[in-house]
Design a protein around this motif. Structure first.
Motif, short mmCIF file in Angstrom:
data_model
loop_
_atom_site.label_atom_id
_atom_site.label_comp_id
_atom_site.label_asym_id
_atom_site.label_seq_id
_atom_site.Cartn_x
_atom_site.Cartn_y
_atom_site.Cartn_z
N ILE A 11 -31.01 57.68 -35.16
CA ILE A 11 -31.78 56.06 -34.50
C ILE A 11 -32.21 55.97 -35.86
N GLY A 12 -32.81 56.29 -37.21
CA GLY A 12 -32.94 55.75 -38.46
C GLY A 12 -31.97 55.03 -39.14
N MET A 13 -30.32 55.54 -38.61
CA MET A 13 -29.66 55.11 -38.99
C MET A 13 -29.22 53.38 -38.92
N GLY A 14 -29.36 53.72 -37.12
CA GLY A 14 -29.46 52.73 -36.08
C GLY A 14 -30.08 51.63 -36.52
N ILE A 15 -31.61 51.86 -37.02
CA ILE A 15 -32.79 50.81 -37.01
C ILE A 15 -32.45 50.32 -39.11
N ALA A 16 -31.65 50.79 -39.60
CA ALA A 16 -31.22 50.77 -40.30
C ALA A 16 -30.18 49.48 -40.91
N PHE A 17 -29.50 49.84 -39.78
CA PHE A 17 -28.02 48.96 -40.01
C PHE A 17 -28.45 48.09 -39.21
N ASP A 18 -28.86 48.04 -38.35
CA ASP A 18 -29.64 46.55 -37.64
C ASP A 18 -30.73 45.47 -38.47
N ALA A 19 -31.06 46.34 -39.81
CA ALA A 19 -31.87 45.41 -40.54
C ALA A 19 -30.87 44.89 -41.06
N LEU A 20 -30.04 45.70 -41.27
CA LEU A 20 -28.91 44.89 -42.32
C LEU A 20 -28.32 43.92 -41.87
N ALA A 21 -27.43 43.86 -40.34
CA ALA A 21 -26.87 43.14 -39.61
C ALA A 21 -27.95 42.11 -39.86
N LEU A 22 -29.24 41.60 -39.32
CA LEU A 22 -29.99 40.91 -38.92
C LEU A 22 -30.34 39.69 -41.07
N ARG A 23 -30.03 40.45 -41.77
CA ARG A 23 -30.15 40.17 -42.86
C ARG A 23 -28.90 39.37 -43.87
N VAL A 24 -27.80 40.60 -43.24
CA VAL A 24 -26.26 39.77 -43.08
C VAL A 24 -26.13 38.18 -42.70
N ALA A 25 -26.64 38.65 -41.07
CA ALA A 25 -26.45 36.78 -40.65
C ALA A 25 -27.53 36.04 -41.07
N ALA A 26 -28.41 35.92 -41.35
CA ALA A 26 -29.17 35.33 -42.55
C ALA A 26 -28.93 34.59 -43.53
N TYR A 27 -28.19 35.28 -44.22
CA TYR A 27 -27.22 35.59 -45.67
C TYR A 27 -26.53 34.34 -45.44
N PHE A 28 -25.17 34.41 -44.53
CA PHE A 28 -24.14 33.89 -44.22
C PHE A 28 -24.45 32.49 -43.46
N ARG A 29 -25.99 32.26 -43.32
CA ARG A 29 -26.51 30.95 -42.22
C ARG A 29 -26.97 30.43 -43.83
N GLY A 30 -27.34 30.53 -45.01
CA GLY A 30 -27.64 30.02 -46.00
C GLY A 30 -29.11 31.20 -46.80
N ILE A 31 -29.54 31.71 -45.86
CA ILE A 31 -30.84 32.65 -46.38
C ILE A 31 -31.29 33.68 -46.93
N SER A 32 -31.47 33.58 -48.19
CA SER A 32 -31.28 34.62 -49.25
C SER A 32 -32.81 35.24 -48.99
N ALA A 33 -32.69 36.38 -50.13
CA ALA A 33 -34.41 36.81 -50.92
C ALA A 33 -34.39 36.17 -52.23
#
Length: 187
Positions: free
Chosen positions: A109-131
Motif C-alpha cells: 500500500i505504501g509503495m503504491g502511494i509512493a508510486f502514485d505520488a511519483l507518477a504525478l510528479r513525473v506527469a507535472a515535470y513533462f508538462r513543464g512544472i518542476s520544483a
C-alpha cells in the motif's frame, strides 16, 4: 465536488469489493487461481486505465460503474493473493506467515502511494512544472497530470500479468482451485 458525490465515488468501489466476496470462492474453484489471477489483474489494469479517461464532465453513472468494476477486480485479486500466500505454509508456520503477509500488504500500500505520488510528479515535470529553488516547492497538478498518473499505474498493474503467468498451472489447487488435468505443474 460535494461531500455526497465524493462519498458516492468511494462507496462504488467499496460496494464492488463487498459484492465480489459472495462470488470469489466459486470463481476460484471453477477457473483456478492462476487463470483467475491472470485474467483478473488484466481487468483491474484496464479499469485503472479507464480512470485516466474520467473527467469532471463524465456522467456520474459512468464514473460509479468504472469504480464499481474496479472494486470487484481489486477484491478478487486481493482474495486470490491472500489465499495463495498460505498455499504452501504448514500449520505451525501460519502465525508467522500471517504476520509477514500483513507487513507485505502494508508495504505494498505504501509503495503504491509512493508510486502514485511519483507518477504525478513525473506527469507535472513533462508538462513543464518542476520544483526548483526559485519555484514553489509543491507543483500545481492539473487534471492531465492525474490522467497520466492513472496511465502509469495501469501499465504497472498490467506488467504484473507476467508474474502471474509464471505461477504453476495448478497453483492453489490444494485450496479448492480448479485442477487442470494433464498440465505441467511448473507452468
Amino acid at each position: 465536488m460535494s461531500a455526497f458525490r465524493s462519498g458516492l465515488l468511494l462507496l462504488a468501489s467499496a460496494f464492488g469489493n463487498l459484492c465480489m466476496k459472495m462470488f470469489t470462492t466459486r470463481i476460484i474453484r471453477r477457473y483456478g487461481f492462476r487463470r483467475v489471477a491472470i485474467i483478473n489483474v488484466a481487468i483491474a489494469a484496464l479499469f485503472v486505465l479507464a480512470c485516466s479517461l474520467l473527467a469532471p464532465a463524465t456522467p456520474l453513472p459512468w464514473i460509479l460503474l468504472t469504480l464499481f468494476i474496479y472494486g470487484l477486480a481489486r477484491s478478487l485479486q486481493f482474495s486470490t493473493l491472500a489465499t495463495l500466500a498460505y498455499a504452501d505454509i504448514g500449520e505451525a508456520q501460519k502465525s508467522a506467515a500471517s504476520t509477514l503477509w500483513s507487513v507485505v500488504q502494508q508495504m505494498t500500500i505504501g509503495m503504491g502511494i509512493a508510486f502514485d505520488a511519483l507518477a504525478l510528479r513525473v506527469a507535472a515535470y513533462f508538462r513543464g512544472i518542476s520544483a526548483g529553488a526559485e519555484e514553489v516547492s509543491e507543483p500545481h497538478f492539473v487534471l492531465t497530470d492525474f490522467h497520466w498518473a492513472f496511465v502509469m499505474a495501469g501499465l504497472l498493474v498490467l506488467l504484473t500479468v507476467l508474474g502471474y503467468h509464471s505461477l504453476a498451472r495448478n497453483a492453489g489447487s490444494n485450496f479448492g482451485g480448479a485442477r487442470q488435468a494433464g498440465t505441467d505443474s511448473t507452468r
